[in-house]
Design a protein around this motif. Structure first.
Motif, PDB file in Angstrom:
ATOM      1  N   ALA A   6       0.808  -1.362   0.155  1.00 11.49           N
ATOM      2  CA  ALA A   6      -0.067  -0.645   0.051  1.00 11.49           C
ATOM      3  C   ALA A   6       0.827   1.627   0.488  1.00 11.49           C
ATOM      4  N   ILE A   7       1.858   1.148   1.091  1.00 13.02           N
ATOM      5  CA  ILE A   7       2.919   2.448   0.406  1.00 13.02           C
ATOM      6  C   ILE A   7       3.585   2.702  -0.856  1.00 13.02           C
ATOM      7  N   GLN A   8       4.041   1.864  -0.750  1.00  6.69           N
ATOM      8  CA  GLN A   8       4.449   1.761  -2.047  1.00  6.69           C
ATOM      9  C   GLN A   8       3.614   1.961  -3.168  1.00  6.69           C
ATOM     10  N   ARG A   9       1.903   1.692  -3.563  1.00  8.36           N
ATOM     11  CA  ARG A   9       1.733   1.967  -4.423  1.00  8.36           C
ATOM     12  C   ARG A   9       1.202   3.878  -4.479  1.00  8.36           C
ATOM     13  N   MET A  10       0.942   4.359  -2.900  1.00  2.91           N
ATOM     14  CA  MET A  10      -0.294   5.663  -2.787  1.00  2.91           C
ATOM     15  C   MET A  10       1.029   6.574  -2.597  1.00  2.91           C
ATOM     16  N   GLU A  11       2.042   5.944  -1.553  1.00  5.08           N
ATOM     17  CA  GLU A  11       3.442   7.058  -1.846  1.00  5.08           C
ATOM     18  C   GLU A  11       3.917   7.989  -2.427  1.00  5.08           C
ATOM     19  N   GLY A  12       3.109   9.325  -2.471  1.00  9.75           N
ATOM     20  CA  GLY A  12       4.266  10.018  -3.644  1.00  9.75           C
ATOM     21  C   GLY A  12       2.714  10.817  -4.496  1.00  9.75           C
ATOM     22  N   ILE A  13       1.928  10.187  -4.373  1.00 11.90           N
ATOM     23  CA  ILE A  13       0.719  11.403  -5.180  1.00 11.90           C
ATOM     24  C   ILE A  13       1.079  12.402  -4.822  1.00 11.90           C
ATOM     25  N   ARG A  14       0.142  12.977  -5.666  1.00 19.26           N
ATOM     26  CA  ARG A  14      -0.401  14.536  -4.771  1.00 19.26           C
ATOM     27  C   ARG A  14      -1.512  15.054  -5.800  1.00 19.26           C
ATOM     28  N   CYS A  15      -2.040  15.453  -5.249  1.00 24.11           N
ATOM     29  CA  CYS A  15      -3.151  16.414  -5.157  1.00 24.11           C
ATOM     30  C   CYS A  15      -3.618  17.658  -5.682  1.00 24.11           C
ATOM     31  N   GLY A  16      -3.649  18.225  -7.470  1.00 22.33           N
ATOM     32  CA  GLY A  16      -3.095  19.003  -8.247  1.00 22.33           C
ATOM     33  C   GLY A  16      -1.508  19.314  -7.758  1.00 22.33           C
ATOM     34  N   MET A  17      -2.182  20.772  -7.094  1.00 20.86           N
ATOM     35  CA  MET A  17      -1.176  21.511  -7.140  1.00 20.86           C
ATOM     36  C   MET A  17      -0.367  21.456  -5.308  1.00 20.86           C
ATOM     37  N   LYS A  18      -0.897  20.688  -5.067  1.00 18.81           N
ATOM     38  CA  LYS A  18      -0.474  20.319  -3.423  1.00 18.81           C
ATOM     39  C   LYS A  18       0.655  19.187  -3.282  1.00 18.81           C
ATOM     40  N   PRO A  19       1.155  19.558  -2.610  1.00 17.04           N
ATOM     41  CA  PRO A  19       2.969  18.581  -2.647  1.00 17.04           C
ATOM     42  C   PRO A  19       1.842  17.027  -2.416  1.00 17.04           C
ATOM     43  N   THR A  20       1.317  16.840  -1.665  1.00 19.36           N
ATOM     44  CA  THR A  20       0.088  15.492  -0.518  1.00 19.36           C
ATOM     45  C   THR A  20      -0.748  15.337  -0.871  1.00 19.36           C
ATOM     46  N   SER A  21      -1.173  14.028  -0.597  1.00 22.68           N
ATOM     47  CA  SER A  21      -3.059  13.922  -0.902  1.00 22.68           C
ATOM     48  C   SER A  21      -2.523  13.124   0.048  1.00 22.68           C
ATOM     49  N   CYS A  22      -4.370  12.581   0.187  1.00 22.53           N
ATOM     50  CA  CYS A  22      -5.487  11.734   0.618  1.00 22.53           C
ATOM     51  C   CYS A  22      -4.459  10.052   0.728  1.00 22.53           C
ATOM     52  N   PRO A  23      -3.903  10.391  -0.454  1.00 23.77           N
ATOM     53  CA  PRO A  23      -3.417   8.802  -0.552  1.00 23.77           C
ATOM     54  C   PRO A  23      -2.275   8.523   0.298  1.00 23.77           C
ATOM     55  N   ASP A  24      -0.938   9.422  -0.242  1.00 25.16           N
ATOM     56  CA  ASP A  24       0.593   9.867   0.260  1.00 25.16           C
ATOM     57  C   ASP A  24       0.191  10.320   1.999  1.00 25.16           C
ATOM     58  N   GLN A  25      -0.984  10.534   2.475  1.00 27.31           N
ATOM     59  CA  GLN A  25      -1.071  10.635   4.137  1.00 27.31           C
ATOM     60  C   GLN A  25      -1.246   9.349   4.234  1.00 27.31           C
ATOM     61  N   ILE A  26      -2.322   8.405   3.772  1.00 26.29           N
ATOM     62  CA  ILE A  26      -2.565   7.148   3.725  1.00 26.29           C
ATOM     63  C   ILE A  26      -0.676   6.289   4.587  1.00 26.29           C
ATOM     64  N   ALA A  27       0.338   6.625   3.402  1.00 32.01           N
ATOM     65  CA  ALA A  27       1.099   6.115   3.753  1.00 32.01           C
ATOM     66  C   ALA A  27       2.239   6.497   4.278  1.00 32.01           C
ATOM     67  N   GLN A  28       1.844   7.920   4.698  1.00 28.48           N
ATOM     68  CA  GLN A  28       2.658   8.075   6.238  1.00 28.48           C
ATOM     69  C   GLN A  28       2.112   7.642   7.313  1.00 28.48           C
ATOM     70  N   ALA A  29       1.071   7.465   6.884  1.00 32.95           N
ATOM     71  CA  ALA A  29       0.050   6.489   8.578  1.00 32.95           C
ATOM     72  C   ALA A  29       1.075   5.306   8.298  1.00 32.95           C
ATOM     73  N   LEU A  30       0.400   4.890   6.887  1.00 34.56           N
ATOM     74  CA  LEU A  30       1.504   3.397   7.476  1.00 34.56           C
ATOM     75  C   LEU A  30       2.328   3.664   7.944  1.00 34.56           C
ATOM     76  N   LYS A  31       3.115   4.027   7.389  1.00 37.84           N
ATOM     77  CA  LYS A  31       4.520   4.274   7.821  1.00 37.84           C
ATOM     78  C   LYS A  31       5.136   3.707   9.731  1.00 37.84           C
ATOM     79  N   THR A  32       4.140   3.989  10.408  1.00 37.59           N
ATOM     80  CA  THR A  32       4.064   4.022  11.438  1.00 37.59           C
ATOM     81  C   THR A  32       3.906   3.027  11.978  1.00 37.59           C
ATOM     82  N   ALA A  33       3.671   1.735  10.929  1.00 35.92           N
ATOM     83  CA  ALA A  33       3.258   0.053  11.192  1.00 35.92           C
ATOM     84  C   ALA A  33       4.177  -0.511  11.460  1.00 35.92           C
ATOM     85  N   LEU A  34       5.595  -0.096  10.866  1.00 43.26           N
ATOM     86  CA  LEU A  34       6.701  -0.446   9.646  1.00 43.26           C
ATOM     87  C   LEU A  34       7.184  -0.757  11.151  1.00 43.26           C
TER      88      LEU A  34
END
Length: 80
Positions: free
Chosen positions: A52-80
């Motif tokens: 999930a991290i691999q698929r979603m990390e780095g996805i951007r929302c428009g001109m924003k530097p992040t997105s909800c999928p990217d933020q989910i990836a950041q949240a999931l990193k805490t589980a590693l």
């Protein structure tokens, strides 16, 4: 383990993600684009955290530097 994460830079307000043995068992997202986020939650349930991290990390929302999928990836990193 339950991950409670407050995302930054996106419309959603809070993530609750249950992870067991490296696999996402359930995900709930408060706020944001309900239909899209509900779909993402269903898609990642049963997925390995690393995948999930691999698929979603780095996805951007428009001109924003992040997105909800990217933020989910950041949240999931805490589980590693």
């Amino acid at each position: 383990m339950t991950i409670r994460y407050v995302p930054r830079g996106v419309c959603s307000k809070e993530f609750l993600i249950d992870v067991e043995d490296g696999v996402i068992r359930s995900a709930q997202i408060a706020g944001g684009c309900h239909g899209n986020l509900q779909g993402i939650c269903r898609l990642i349930e049963g997925m390995k955290v690393e995948d999930a991290i691999q698929r979603m990390e780095g996805i951007r929302c428009g001109m924003k530097p992040t997105s909800c999928p990217d933020q989910i990836a950041q949240a999931l990193k805490t589980a590693l």
